[in-house]
Design a protein around this motif. Sequence first.
Motif, mmCIF file in Angstrom:
data_model
loop_
_atom_site.group_PDB
_atom_site.id
_atom_site.type_symbol
_atom_site.label_atom_id
_atom_site.label_comp_id
_atom_site.label_asym_id
_atom_site.label_seq_id
_atom_site.Cartn_x
_atom_site.Cartn_y
_atom_site.Cartn_z
ATOM 1 N N MET A 1 -133.669 -77.490 21.715
ATOM 2 C CA MET A 1 -133.627 -78.745 22.374
ATOM 3 C C MET A 1 -131.985 -79.176 22.270
ATOM 4 O O MET A 1 -131.380 -79.296 21.421
ATOM 5 N N ASP A 2 -131.485 -79.450 23.400
ATOM 6 C CA ASP A 2 -130.276 -80.064 23.437
ATOM 7 C C ASP A 2 -130.156 -81.725 23.167
ATOM 8 O O ASP A 2 -130.850 -82.527 23.822
ATOM 9 N N THR A 3 -129.564 -81.827 22.085
ATOM 10 C CA THR A 3 -129.738 -83.260 21.580
ATOM 11 C C THR A 3 -128.794 -84.074 22.360
ATOM 12 O O THR A 3 -129.022 -85.224 22.581
ATOM 13 N N THR A 4 -127.669 -83.504 22.850
ATOM 14 C CA THR A 4 -126.687 -84.500 23.495
ATOM 15 C C THR A 4 -127.260 -84.922 24.679
ATOM 16 O O THR A 4 -127.382 -86.250 25.135
ATOM 17 N N ALA A 5 -127.873 -84.191 25.462
ATOM 18 C CA ALA A 5 -128.688 -84.592 26.728
ATOM 19 C C ALA A 5 -129.803 -85.619 26.367
ATOM 20 O O ALA A 5 -130.019 -86.552 27.427
ATOM 21 N N THR A 6 -130.532 -85.399 25.370
ATOM 22 C CA THR A 6 -131.585 -86.360 25.005
ATOM 23 C C THR A 6 -131.138 -87.663 24.851
ATOM 24 O O THR A 6 -131.578 -88.675 25.238
ATOM 25 N N SER A 53 -138.700 -85.493 19.054
ATOM 26 C CA SER A 53 -137.574 -85.195 18.192
ATOM 27 C C SER A 53 -137.845 -85.539 16.493
ATOM 28 O O SER A 53 -137.228 -84.481 15.833
#
Length: 59
Positions: A1-6, A53
Amino acid sequence: MDTTATIIFIIAAFSLGIIIILQRDKIPASMRRGFAIASIVFIAFAFFLIVYSLTTMGS
């Protein structure tokens, strides 16, 4: 999972909610309900992403 986008989505969702609350007098009445529902949906999804998350952090 892309944490920056989240993280960007979570910040944007909460910012939208704050803006809708603070500027509710300036929003036309016909658009107010739609904006409020969209904000609730975005904030609920942001909460889901936070919880998701946190639960998948260890794996």
